[in-house]
Write a protein that holds these residues in place. Structure first.
Motif, mmCIF file in Angstrom:
data_model
loop_
_atom_site.group_PDB
_atom_site.id
_atom_site.type_symbol
_atom_site.label_atom_id
_atom_site.label_comp_id
_atom_site.label_asym_id
_atom_site.label_seq_id
_atom_site.Cartn_x
_atom_site.Cartn_y
_atom_site.Cartn_z
ATOM 1 N N UNK A 85 -22.077 -46.083 36.205
ATOM 2 C CA UNK A 85 -22.658 -44.796 36.564
ATOM 3 C C UNK A 85 -24.054 -45.004 37.140
ATOM 4 N N UNK A 86 -24.409 -44.181 38.126
ATOM 5 C CA UNK A 86 -25.752 -44.241 38.701
ATOM 6 C C UNK A 86 -26.299 -42.823 38.813
ATOM 7 N N UNK A 87 -27.488 -42.642 38.235
ATOM 8 C CA UNK A 87 -28.182 -41.367 38.368
ATOM 9 C C UNK A 87 -28.932 -41.408 39.695
ATOM 10 N N UNK A 88 -28.509 -40.594 40.649
ATOM 11 C CA UNK A 88 -29.077 -40.611 41.992
ATOM 12 C C UNK A 88 -30.567 -40.261 41.923
ATOM 13 N N UNK A 89 -31.386 -41.204 42.404
ATOM 14 C CA UNK A 89 -32.849 -41.065 42.360
ATOM 15 C C UNK A 89 -33.367 -40.771 40.954
ATOM 16 N N UNK A 90 -32.634 -41.246 39.949
ATOM 17 C CA UNK A 90 -33.058 -41.082 38.560
ATOM 18 C C UNK A 90 -32.747 -39.721 37.967
ATOM 19 N N UNK A 91 -32.105 -38.843 38.716
ATOM 20 C CA UNK A 91 -31.783 -37.487 38.259
ATOM 21 C C UNK A 91 -30.580 -37.526 37.307
ATOM 22 N N UNK A 92 -30.815 -37.249 36.043
ATOM 23 C CA UNK A 92 -29.759 -37.324 35.015
ATOM 24 C C UNK A 92 -28.654 -36.288 35.221
ATOM 25 N N UNK A 93 -28.850 -35.331 36.115
ATOM 26 C CA UNK A 93 -27.828 -34.305 36.380
ATOM 27 C C UNK A 93 -27.008 -34.621 37.631
ATOM 28 N N UNK A 94 -27.325 -35.720 38.304
ATOM 29 C CA UNK A 94 -26.646 -36.088 39.540
ATOM 30 C C UNK A 94 -26.171 -37.543 39.414
ATOM 31 N N UNK A 95 -24.936 -37.697 38.938
ATOM 32 C CA UNK A 95 -24.400 -39.030 38.651
ATOM 33 C C UNK A 95 -23.240 -39.341 39.583
ATOM 34 N N UNK A 96 -23.287 -40.538 40.164
ATOM 35 C CA UNK A 96 -22.167 -41.040 40.951
ATOM 36 C C UNK A 96 -21.646 -42.299 40.257
ATOM 37 N N UNK A 97 -20.474 -42.767 40.674
ATOM 38 C CA UNK A 97 -19.895 -43.966 40.068
ATOM 39 C C UNK A 97 -19.717 -45.051 41.119
ATOM 40 N N UNK A 98 -20.084 -46.272 40.745
ATOM 41 C CA UNK A 98 -20.023 -47.422 41.627
ATOM 42 C C UNK A 98 -19.038 -48.459 41.091
ATOM 43 N N UNK A 99 -18.367 -49.142 41.996
ATOM 44 C CA UNK A 99 -17.566 -50.295 41.583
ATOM 45 C C UNK A 99 -18.535 -51.424 41.223
ATOM 46 N N UNK A 100 -18.050 -52.465 40.593
ATOM 47 C CA UNK A 100 -18.898 -53.614 40.270
ATOM 48 C C UNK A 100 -19.502 -54.217 41.533
ATOM 49 N N UNK A 101 -18.712 -54.259 42.598
ATOM 50 C CA UNK A 101 -19.178 -54.790 43.869
ATOM 51 C C UNK A 101 -20.307 -53.920 44.440
ATOM 52 N N UNK A 102 -20.130 -52.603 44.402
ATOM 53 C CA UNK A 102 -21.173 -51.695 44.895
ATOM 54 C C UNK A 102 -22.443 -51.831 44.058
ATOM 55 N N UNK A 139 -9.993 -55.022 38.251
ATOM 56 C CA UNK A 139 -9.554 -53.807 38.932
ATOM 57 C C UNK A 139 -10.602 -52.733 38.677
ATOM 58 N N UNK A 140 -11.424 -52.477 39.692
ATOM 59 C CA UNK A 140 -12.545 -51.560 39.516
ATOM 60 C C UNK A 140 -12.120 -50.100 39.455
ATOM 61 N N UNK A 141 -10.846 -49.806 39.638
ATOM 62 C CA UNK A 141 -10.410 -48.416 39.495
ATOM 63 C C UNK A 141 -10.413 -47.992 38.027
ATOM 64 N N UNK A 142 -10.448 -48.948 37.123
ATOM 65 C CA UNK A 142 -10.436 -48.627 35.696
ATOM 66 C C UNK A 142 -11.823 -48.535 35.083
ATOM 67 N N UNK A 143 -12.812 -49.142 35.721
ATOM 68 C CA UNK A 143 -14.135 -49.226 35.097
ATOM 69 C C UNK A 143 -15.216 -49.164 36.179
ATOM 70 N N UNK A 144 -16.188 -48.290 35.978
ATOM 71 C CA UNK A 144 -17.239 -48.063 36.976
ATOM 72 C C UNK A 144 -18.613 -48.077 36.313
#
Length: 194
Positions: free
Chosen positions: A21-38, A14-19
């Protein structure tokens, strides 16, 4: 012994419990969260591994919840049932961390269907001591990649058992395990829900 991967093999977590993190273009101040599939299909994975943060995979509570609330993959559980009914022990081999949390979750959620079709507790067949979460930072599994760490664990298991069956969904893990050409190792490509 029969050795199962967990994610996309025993369960669809269940990916709603665990993601991831991805730093968009390597920017440590801009983080999004991805499912395992993503994460698995993210084009930056190969070139920019340092852009990804797996901290949630080191959180025992999130790890347990993602497994306990996951969806069992019935075709693969039938394979597990067949081997247990034939007298095999069971352990897991996963790229997750938090080995103790994974052990707890697996014995909580996975059931065994005996030869008469009755669901039973997996605990009598579950060898927790031989189960491995190869990215547990406290365990020190050896290898440069997940596939290499998994193959090293399989070599160790093959030195202890006459017959080892390994079931995994990841083509890299399956290919590397098969390439070892260990006479007492059978490798099965898992069914997937995809």
């Amino acid at each position: 012994i029969v050795v199962f991967d967990i994610d996309d093999t025993l369960i669809q977590a269940d990916s709603s419990f665990i993601k991831v993190g991805k730093y968009v273009n390597g920017d440590r101040h801009n983080k999004i969260y991805l499912s395992s599939e993503e994460f698995a299909h993210d084009p930056d994975v190969k070139e920019h591994k340092d852009w990804f943060d797996f901290a949630e995979f080191q959180n025992p509570q999130k790890v347990v919840q993602s497994i306990v609330h996951g969806t069992p993959i019935l075709k693969n559980l039938r394979i597990l049932d067949a081997y247990i009914n034939a007298g095999y022990e069971f352990c897991f081999l996963t790229a997750r961390g938090c080995e103790d949390a994974v052990k707890y979750a697996i014995q909580t959620v996975i059931k065994h269907k005996d030869s008469e079709g009755i669901l039973k507790d997996i605990k009598p067949y579950f060898n927790k001591d031989l189960s491995a979460a190869i990215n547990d930072s406290n365990k020190g599994y050896v290898g440069k990649s997940d596939a290499e760490r998994k193959s090293n664990v399989l070599k160790e298991l093959c030195s202890k058992f006459d017959y080892v069956v390994f079931v995994d969904d990841d083509p890299k893990n399956v290919a590397l395990a098969r390439s070892m050409k260990l006479k007492n190792l059978t490798v099965i490509k898992a069914w997937t829900n995809k």
